[in-house]
Design a protein around this motif. Structure first.
Motif, PDB file in Angstrom:
ATOM      1  N   SER A 100       0.693  -1.261  -0.007  1.00 21.47           N
ATOM      2  CA  SER A 100       0.068   0.049  -0.012  1.00 21.47           C
ATOM      3  C   SER A 100       1.003   1.313  -0.089  1.00 21.47           C
ATOM      4  O   SER A 100       0.542   2.260  -0.369  1.00 21.47           O
ATOM      5  CB  SER A 100      -1.033   0.017   1.114  1.00 21.47           C
ATOM      6  N   TYR A 101       2.009   1.095   0.415  1.00 26.12           N
ATOM      7  CA  TYR A 101       3.002   2.270   0.453  1.00 26.12           C
ATOM      8  C   TYR A 101       3.341   2.653  -1.025  1.00 26.12           C
ATOM      9  O   TYR A 101       3.239   3.983  -1.449  1.00 26.12           O
ATOM     10  CB  TYR A 101       4.378   2.091   1.077  1.00 26.12           C
ATOM     11  N   GLU A 137       1.501   1.714  -3.456  1.00 24.57           N
ATOM     12  CA  GLU A 137       0.280   1.973  -4.193  1.00 24.57           C
ATOM     13  C   GLU A 137      -0.088   3.529  -4.039  1.00 24.57           C
ATOM     14  O   GLU A 137      -0.543   4.278  -4.837  1.00 24.57           O
ATOM     15  CB  GLU A 137      -0.803   1.198  -3.936  1.00 24.57           C
ATOM     16  N   ALA A 138       0.132   3.921  -2.847  1.00 28.21           N
ATOM     17  CA  ALA A 138      -0.140   5.624  -2.312  1.00 28.21           C
ATOM     18  C   ALA A 138       0.719   6.374  -3.017  1.00 28.21           C
ATOM     19  O   ALA A 138       0.135   7.295  -3.522  1.00 28.21           O
ATOM     20  CB  ALA A 138      -0.011   5.639  -0.868  1.00 28.21           C
ATOM     21  N   ARG A 161       1.974   5.551  -5.990  1.00 31.35           N
ATOM     22  CA  ARG A 161       1.306   5.651  -7.348  1.00 31.35           C
ATOM     23  C   ARG A 161       0.308   6.549  -7.409  1.00 31.35           C
ATOM     24  O   ARG A 161      -0.063   7.382  -8.496  1.00 31.35           O
ATOM     25  CB  ARG A 161       0.955   4.221  -7.766  1.00 31.35           C
ATOM     26  N   MET A 162      -0.635   6.277  -6.630  1.00 30.70           N
ATOM     27  CA  MET A 162      -1.737   7.431  -6.752  1.00 30.70           C
ATOM     28  C   MET A 162      -1.497   8.909  -6.776  1.00 30.70           C
ATOM     29  O   MET A 162      -2.201   9.605  -6.922  1.00 30.70           O
ATOM     30  CB  MET A 162      -2.907   6.750  -5.680  1.00 30.70           C
ATOM     31  N   ALA A 163      -0.489   8.983  -5.842  1.00 31.68           N
ATOM     32  CA  ALA A 163      -0.011  10.356  -5.762  1.00 31.68           C
ATOM     33  C   ALA A 163       0.752  10.889  -6.954  1.00 31.68           C
ATOM     34  O   ALA A 163       0.892  12.093  -7.266  1.00 31.68           O
ATOM     35  CB  ALA A 163       1.015  10.542  -4.542  1.00 31.68           C
ATOM     36  N   GLY A 164       1.131  10.022  -7.824  1.00 24.02           N
ATOM     37  CA  GLY A 164       1.669  10.355  -9.205  1.00 24.02           C
ATOM     38  C   GLY A 164       3.045  10.261  -9.310  1.00 24.02           C
ATOM     39  O   GLY A 164       3.735  10.638 -10.261  1.00 24.02           O
ATOM     40  N   ALA A 165       3.826   9.356  -8.570  1.00 24.42           N
ATOM     41  CA  ALA A 165       5.058   9.101  -8.515  1.00 24.42           C
ATOM     42  C   ALA A 165       5.499   8.031  -9.571  1.00 24.42           C
ATOM     43  O   ALA A 165       4.657   7.072  -9.359  1.00 24.42           O
ATOM     44  CB  ALA A 165       5.691   8.699  -7.131  1.00 24.42           C
ATOM     45  N   ARG A 173     -10.213  -0.893  -5.464  1.00 27.44           N
ATOM     46  CA  ARG A 173      -8.860  -0.694  -6.333  1.00 27.44           C
ATOM     47  C   ARG A 173      -9.212  -0.532  -7.928  1.00 27.44           C
ATOM     48  O   ARG A 173      -8.473   0.161  -8.483  1.00 27.44           O
ATOM     49  CB  ARG A 173      -8.217  -2.074  -6.141  1.00 27.44           C
ATOM     50  N   ALA A 184      -9.873   3.036  -8.296  1.00 21.89           N
ATOM     51  CA  ALA A 184      -8.763   3.713  -8.001  1.00 21.89           C
ATOM     52  C   ALA A 184      -7.696   3.547  -9.199  1.00 21.89           C
ATOM     53  O   ALA A 184      -6.741   4.602  -9.271  1.00 21.89           O
ATOM     54  CB  ALA A 184      -7.767   3.281  -6.702  1.00 21.89           C
ATOM     55  N   LEU A 238      -5.692   0.841  -9.292  1.00 20.43           N
ATOM     56  CA  LEU A 238      -4.472   0.034  -8.980  1.00 20.43           C
ATOM     57  C   LEU A 238      -4.731  -1.278  -9.359  1.00 20.43           C
ATOM     58  O   LEU A 238      -3.746  -2.247  -9.437  1.00 20.43           O
ATOM     59  CB  LEU A 238      -4.782  -0.050  -7.468  1.00 20.43           C
ATOM     60  N   ARG A 288      -4.246   6.992 -15.759  1.00 23.15           N
ATOM     61  CA  ARG A 288      -3.469   6.800 -14.697  1.00 23.15           C
ATOM     62  C   ARG A 288      -3.851   6.966 -13.050  1.00 23.15           C
ATOM     63  O   ARG A 288      -4.665   7.976 -13.206  1.00 23.15           O
ATOM     64  CB  ARG A 288      -1.820   7.070 -14.730  1.00 23.15           C
ATOM     65  N   PRO A 289      -3.673   6.260 -12.160  1.00 22.87           N
ATOM     66  CA  PRO A 289      -4.153   6.354 -10.926  1.00 22.87           C
ATOM     67  C   PRO A 289      -4.197   7.873 -10.478  1.00 22.87           C
ATOM     68  O   PRO A 289      -5.017   8.126  -9.926  1.00 22.87           O
ATOM     69  CB  PRO A 289      -3.487   5.354 -10.019  1.00 22.87           C
ATOM     70  N   SER A 290      -2.858   8.437 -10.848  1.00 16.70           N
ATOM     71  CA  SER A 290      -2.938   9.715 -10.346  1.00 16.70           C
ATOM     72  C   SER A 290      -3.639  10.661 -11.019  1.00 16.70           C
ATOM     73  O   SER A 290      -3.943  11.885 -10.820  1.00 16.70           O
ATOM     74  CB  SER A 290      -1.307  10.289 -10.395  1.00 16.70           C
ATOM     75  N   ILE A 302      -8.793  11.085  -7.827  1.00 14.16           N
ATOM     76  CA  ILE A 302      -9.301  10.234  -6.877  1.00 14.16           C
ATOM     77  C   ILE A 302      -8.260  10.112  -5.634  1.00 14.16           C
ATOM     78  O   ILE A 302      -7.055   9.994  -5.972  1.00 14.16           O
ATOM     79  CB  ILE A 302      -9.615   8.810  -7.371  1.00 14.16           C
ATOM     80  N   ALA A 303      -8.708  10.156  -4.323  1.00 14.31           N
ATOM     81  CA  ALA A 303      -7.755   9.892  -3.561  1.00 14.31           C
ATOM     82  C   ALA A 303      -8.372   8.748  -2.542  1.00 14.31           C
ATOM     83  O   ALA A 303      -9.380   8.679  -2.419  1.00 14.31           O
ATOM     84  CB  ALA A 303      -7.726  11.265  -2.571  1.00 14.31           C
ATOM     85  N   MET A 304      -7.364   8.167  -2.206  1.00 17.72           N
ATOM     86  CA  MET A 304      -7.430   6.587  -1.357  1.00 17.72           C
ATOM     87  C   MET A 304      -6.979   6.906  -0.072  1.00 17.72           C
ATOM     88  O   MET A 304      -5.853   7.229   0.015  1.00 17.72           O
ATOM     89  CB  MET A 304      -7.379   5.763  -2.068  1.00 17.72           C
ATOM     90  N   PHE A 332      -5.742   4.161   2.715  1.00 18.62           N
ATOM     91  CA  PHE A 332      -5.486   2.682   2.901  1.00 18.62           C
ATOM     92  C   PHE A 332      -5.916   2.219   4.462  1.00 18.62           C
ATOM     93  O   PHE A 332      -5.879   3.105   5.141  1.00 18.62           O
ATOM     94  CB  PHE A 332      -3.905   2.459   2.412  1.00 18.62           C
ATOM     95  N   ALA A 344      -0.710   3.711   5.352  1.00 13.17           N
ATOM     96  CA  ALA A 344       0.335   3.704   4.198  1.00 13.17           C
ATOM     97  C   ALA A 344       1.062   5.132   4.477  1.00 13.17           C
ATOM     98  O   ALA A 344       1.463   5.761   3.310  1.00 13.17           O
ATOM     99  CB  ALA A 344      -0.054   3.507   2.854  1.00 13.17           C
ATOM    100  N   SER A 383       1.793  14.014  -2.247  1.00 12.69           N
ATOM    101  CA  SER A 383       0.972  13.834  -3.602  1.00 12.69           C
ATOM    102  C   SER A 383       1.051  15.122  -4.383  1.00 12.69           C
ATOM    103  O   SER A 383       0.837  14.935  -5.340  1.00 12.69           O
ATOM    104  CB  SER A 383      -0.545  13.378  -3.170  1.00 12.69           C
ATOM    105  N   GLY A 408       2.468  14.766  -7.931  1.00  9.08           N
ATOM    106  CA  GLY A 408       1.163  14.707  -9.158  1.00  9.08           C
ATOM    107  C   GLY A 408       0.774  16.219  -9.511  1.00  9.08           C
ATOM    108  O   GLY A 408       0.294  16.214 -10.808  1.00  9.08           O
ATOM    109  N   ARG A 414      -5.469  16.878  -1.850  1.00 16.08           N
ATOM    110  CA  ARG A 414      -5.667  16.843  -3.450  1.00 16.08           C
ATOM    111  C   ARG A 414      -7.039  17.274  -3.717  1.00 16.08           C
ATOM    112  O   ARG A 414      -7.253  17.388  -5.106  1.00 16.08           O
ATOM    113  CB  ARG A 414      -5.559  15.254  -3.727  1.00 16.08           C
ATOM    114  N   ASP A 454       3.379   3.349 -15.013  1.00 16.29           N
ATOM    115  CA  ASP A 454       3.083   1.781 -15.347  1.00 16.29           C
ATOM    116  C   ASP A 454       3.781   0.870 -16.123  1.00 16.29           C
ATOM    117  O   ASP A 454       3.615  -0.190 -16.542  1.00 16.29           O
ATOM    118  CB  ASP A 454       1.610   1.940 -15.772  1.00 16.29           C
TER     119      ASP A 454
END
Lengths: 283, 375, 79, 312
Positions: free
Chosen positions: A172-173, A175-176, A178-182, B51, B54, B56, B75-77, B81-83, B85, B89, B103, B107, B155, D28
């Motif tokens: 999840s670290y 994934e978090a 990833r979601m932040a755009g890294a 997921r 999101a 993922l 892409r997820p970013s 959407i914010a998640m 966990f 995390a 983030s 992002g 975000r 990705d």
């Protein structure tokens, strides 16, 4: 967790017995170094004449000075410093990158590459030294620092260690992040690298001990006295004389051991952990 | 605006030899600003759904659309959407501020002072302003939870996804955080999808709940709808605590029979039973069973109370009919002793009927009319 | 193509004994490690103790200079 | 038709854009993982895998260090080993040395159990016993060489002082190898100890409490709880000792030079002499292959006999 035993349940004579046994073991482990030091500050006649006299009345540092002035010890120290710096840094970088990819990456061939890591584990480095020596000749790396370092840098142990550690980091670290755009590289530098500091420290210590003490491979790949790391210089130096100048040999040995000893005393826990991690890794 | 539409979402794991259908043909239309709970037992596909939204996981088929636009090739970013966990995390090596700013730094191209402003605003909202320079290791569970929320809030997303965010907190903190989360969601007005396996959270927090089992949607409606009008036996058993009692009964000529008791069903109940149906499951909630029944009533059942658990406001009684355990939640103040025999009664207007093979609901009990309008 | 081979050959020969006084290999190693550490210390705010890493990095650069200036002497050859 | 074609081209373009050189920007991208693992993979292939096959190839050729041509020999290098008495001595010595070093395992286990009793100062004891592990083999060898020195070494002086017979130690044909074994044990006990300690600390205390309640004495606790639970750790320690001891080189080279005569020749020592002092690299490679096979077989046998229930 820890299987601790209740102190009160042990009769006092047993505690004393345990102390005696452990103290004996500790003394046996350290005594050679202490005695070597005490001998290295004795004048030469005393070394030959009175091996059992522990402390000399006339301490001297003549052996240290003689050794340093008659041999390129400074250059050997520099060589060893260059080699350990380069090998440790390169290993940490490559092993953490590859360990990260093998632990968390999703790409074709990941399993195959991991099998390769396991496979190279059982190849004893000695078994490939002859062809590697020839190969180093092809690319002109005999007698270079790179030639010495590369075998230590390539060892699979670090990849395995880092992979094992990164597996314990929750997905999840990542994934978090990833979601932040890294992207993958940012995740490596900003998340994975800082979170893996303890494993990196253990690996660094391990590689440091290994490179600082490496003997056979440097002996093979280097034939110029200018390129020797300390162990090779020392090991060959002793063989040069019919009558070994023990004062100098011991002085030089202790000088070689000193950096490791100092580092060990300063970061004793980390050292033991670094070694014990190998046990945790299990083959 | 930002309605979230999930259409025919399907996610299959595994290779050709062995496949696991995690999410099976799931469709949900979630309105802007709505607080939706995805609930179900573990392995029901609720986390996988989250997921997929999101980004993922990539769905096997189906679509996820936000404000009419498909999210799948984003892409997820970039999905707005914010998640949050389950384990938060939070990066242990960054301060709370660093975690919340991360983030935005990764992002977006926002300038430093804008990032600082946003993080400080979020921190103020969550009352963690004085904790910003601390690292996760120095924070309590509840504080970590707030930082994790703050990281999502900064975000300013269109959709919040919360994956069992309260499961790591102790019971007391959990109930206070429930109220706080709801208030926060109200205040921000952001569409929120909240995954939990805890039916209390589902009942108390959401505008609507989607109940999943084995990857399939069982029911999507308000908490009270799901409570009063369960679509099927699974929903009926899942919602409510203690859960609904079920009795397998055979139906012949106006009499329900399970071999131990006979129930002479009134006409209001009989109307719901389709012709040629003989195997039914009768459901009744523990709180609806009457313990002070008139012994003269022909439908009274005499049962021996095996265990009594006084809860203060009510008493939980454990008994059985034949082999079937029956739980009664009684609000009566009189003390019932273990081992005593009491007459109980199932009020016909509170009984649920289910088809035994399909589990589909044949009849939900009739409830006070205003509730039907709540949506 | 030949240029690439020449460049590769030259790169491989860096730090070789013949090129080794002053100690080019040491200069390269220390410079690379030093720059790497300094780079990390500036790029990665997430690490704690970055100032220590930075100091270490500059020490590496000093070591690079030191190895460049290392005194030449006749070294013993193989035994 | 045309519209369809154009649509196809568009999707193809989109796909090319997707998989193009964007490892550094696309989160990705599979490519990024290959970039991460690539350098190490390259090193594995060039520094381990290729030489591994190269060694086998060299071992079936006449390969002198300075020769330009390498004649094919088939298995001659291998059959030569069978009649080379120095190699046979080396092999036997290696086996003896390796088996001797396994003595460090029970010693380490014994000390680890004592240290695990957490009497005062146990941290100091384990730290002290660990010191020889971190010191490099060359230094250890030189210091012990002096201790063993029959004329001026402290060991003989000590024995003389308490009236015991002295020995030639590393200079005696019979005593040389045992002398090296003693050094080896002394140097490896600390390593094994630390791993045993880690293993002991990981054992759940509740087992011991349960056993205490059941009235077990210390020996029974050791026999029925510690030993079975510590089996994976012991397995690992023995394996590491066998494999590292089997390829030991430094003490034989520094202290005894393989002597007296061939008393302390080991496989790796003789391999070094043949390959790098005599320059017979083909023959040396054959020995390397034998070393490799033996190390491999040790791992397999270990796994089979001890490791069945060891979780890798």
């Amino acid at each position: 967790m820890a299987a601790r035993f209740n102190l009160e349940s042990l009769p006092s004579w047993r505690i004393v017995a345990i102390h005696v046994i452990l103290m004996t073991a500790a003394i046996l482990a350290i005594a050679p170094f202490v005695y070597a030091f005490l001998t290295s500050i004795k004048p030469s006649p005393e070394i030959l004449g009175a091996p059992l006299q522990p402390i000399t009345p006339n301490p001297t540092i003549e052996h240290y000075i003689t050794f340093w002035t008659e041999h390129p010890f400074d250059r050997w120290v520099l060589n060893s410093l260059i080699l350990t710096t380069g090998a440790v840094f390169a290993s940490l970088l490559l092993d953490s990158l590859a360990g990260f990819a093998l632990a968390k990456g999703e790409f074709r061939g990941r399993y195959g590459i991991f099998l390769l890591v396991i496979g190279t584990f059982i190849i004893p480095p000695q078994a490939i030294m002859v062809p590697l020596f020839v190969q180093m000749g092809w690319i002109g790396w005999q007698n270079t620092y790179w030639g010495i370092m590369i075998l230590i840098i390539s060892a699979p142990f670090g990849v395995f260690l880092m992979r094992q550690f990164y597996l314990s980091i929750s997905d999840s670290y990542l994934e978090a992040a990833r979601m932040a755009g890294a992207n993958t590289f940012q995740i490596y530098f900003k998340i994975i690298l800082p979170m893996g500091k303890s494993a990196l420290a253990a690996l660094a210590i391990f590689k440091f001990i290994f490179m600082w003490g490496a003997f056979l491979w440097p002996l093979i790949i280097v034939d110029s006295g200018a390129m020797f790391p300390i162990p090779v210089g020392l090991g060959l130096f002793e063989g040069q004389y019919g009558d070994t100048p023990w004062g100098q040999v011991l002085a030089a040995s202790l000088l070689t051991a000193a950096p490791v000893l100092v580092a060990y005393i300063l970061a004793q826990e980390a050292f033991m952990k670094g070694i014990a991690l190998q046990g945790g890794v299990k083959g | 605006m930002a309605e979230l539409e999930i259409t025919n979402l399907r996610k299959v794991f595994g290779d050709e030899d062995e496949t696991i259908v995690a999410v099976d043909d799931l469709s949900l239309d979630i309105e802007d600003g709505e607080f939706v709970i995805l609930v179900g037992p573990s392995g029901c596909g609720k986390s996988t759904t989250l997921r997929c939204i999101a980004g993922l996981e990539e769905p096997t088929s189906g679509d996820v659309r936000l404000a009419g636009q498909s999210l799948l090739d984003k892409r997820p970013s970039n999905r707005d959407i914010a998640m949050v966990f389950q384990n938060y995390a939070l990066y242990p090596h960054m301060t709370a501020f660093g975690n919340m700013a991360f983030s935005l730094e990764m992002g977006t191209d926002l300038p430093r002072d804008e990032i600082r402003r946003r993080v400080e605003d979020a921190a103020e909202l969550l009352e963690i302003s004085e904790l910003l320079e601390q690292r996760p290791g120095e924070l309590s569970g509840g504080q970590q939870q707030r930082v994790a929320l703050g990281r999502a809030i900064v975000r300013e997303p269109e959709v919040f996804l919360l994956d069992e965010p309260l499961s790591n907190l102790d019971a007391k903190l959990r109930s206070s955080m429930r109220a706080e989360l709801q208030e926060l969601q109200n205040q921000l007005g952001v569409t929120t999808i909240y995954v939990t396996h805890d039916q209390t959270e589902a009942m108390t927090m959401g505008d609507r709940i989607a109940i999943l089992n084995q990857g399939k949607l069982q029911q999507f409606g308000t908490p009270l709808e799901c409570y009063h009008e369960p679509n099927n036996q699974f929903v009926a058993g899942f919602i409510g605590s203690p859960s609904m009692n079920f009795l397998e009964m055979a139906y012949t000529d106006g009499v329900l029979d399970n071999g131990h008791v006979q129930y002479h069903a009134p006409q209001s109940l009989l109307d719901h039973i389709p012709p040629n149906t003989s195997n039914l499951v009768v459901g009744i909630r523990p709180e609806h069973i009457e313990t002070n029944a008139d012994p003269g009533d022909q439908n009274v059942i005499n049962v021996v109370i095996e265990v009594v658990e006084p809860m203060g406001d009510r008493t939980i009684l454990y008994t059985s009919i034949g082999e079937e355990p029956i739980i009664i939640s009684s609000a009566e103040e009189e003390i019932i002793e273990e081992g005593s025999e009491i007459p109980i009664h199932f009020p016909p207007d509170k009984m649920h009927l289910f088809d035994r093979t399909s589990g589909e609901s044949l009849r939900a009990y009739e409830r006070a009319s205003p509730l039907a309008e709540v949506k | 193509m030949t240029a690439a081979v020449l460049v590769a050959a030259y790169l491989l020969s860096l730090g070789e004994q013949g090129h080794n006084e002053p100690i080019l290999g040491g200069v390269i190693t220390f410079t690379a490690v030093g720059l790497g550490l300094i780079w990390i210390s500036y790029v990665n705010r997430e690490f704690t103790g970055m100032s220590k890493v930075r100091i270490l990095g500059f020490m590496m650069l000093v070591m690079a200079v030191v190895s460049y200036l290392w005194p030449h002497r006749p070294w013993p050859t193989a035994v | 038709m045309l519209a369809e074609l154009q649509a196809n081209i568009k999707t193809i373009h989109a796909r090319i854009d997707d998989t193009s050189w964007d490892a550094f920007t696309n989160p990705d991208s599979e490519l990024a993982w290959y970039v991460l693992v690539g350098p190490k993979l390259f090193l594995f292939l060039t520094i381990f895998v290729f030489p591994f096959f190269f060694a086998i190839w060299m071992s079936i050729h006449e390969w002198h260090m300075l020769a330009a041509e390498h004649q094919f020999l088939g298995l001659d290098n291998y059959t030569r080993m069978l009649v080379d008495s120095r190699f046979i001595d080396s092999f036997v010595n290696t086996v003896i040395y390796t088996l001797g070093l396994t003595l460090s395992v029970p010693i380490a286990l014994f000390l680890a159990i004592l240290i695990n009793k957490n009497i005062r100062g146990s941290a100091f004891y384990s730290a002290a016993i660990f010191v020889p592990v971190v010191i490099s083999w060359v230094v250890v060898s030189l210091i012990w060489m002096w201790i063993y020195n029959p004329d001026i070494g402290m060991l003989n002086a000590l024995l003389e002082a308490v009236g015991l017979p002295t020995s030639q130690w590393t200079r005696g044909v019979r005593t040389a190898l045992p002398s090296l074994i003693i050094i080896g044990i002394w140097k490896t006990v600390g390593f094994n100890l630390v791993i045993f300690l880690a293993g002991l600390r990981g054992l759940p205390e509740s087992y011991y409490e349960a056993a205490t309640v059941a009235g077990a004495n210390s020996w029974q606790k050791f026999r029925y709880i510690t030993m079975p639970l510590l089996k994976p750790t012991t397995f690992f320690v023995v394996l590491v000792v066998l494999i590292t001891a089997f390829r030991e080189f430094t003490p034989m080279f520094v202290i005894t030079d393989g002597g007296p005569v061939t008393a302390t020749h080991t496989i790796v020592y003789y391999f070094y002499i043949v390959g790098f002092e005599r320059g017979q690299m083909g023959y040396a490679s054959a020995m390397a292959v034998v070393l490799l096979i033996v190390v491999f077989v040790i791992s397999i046998i270990q796994q089979r006999t001890w490791g069945q229930d060891v979780d890798y």
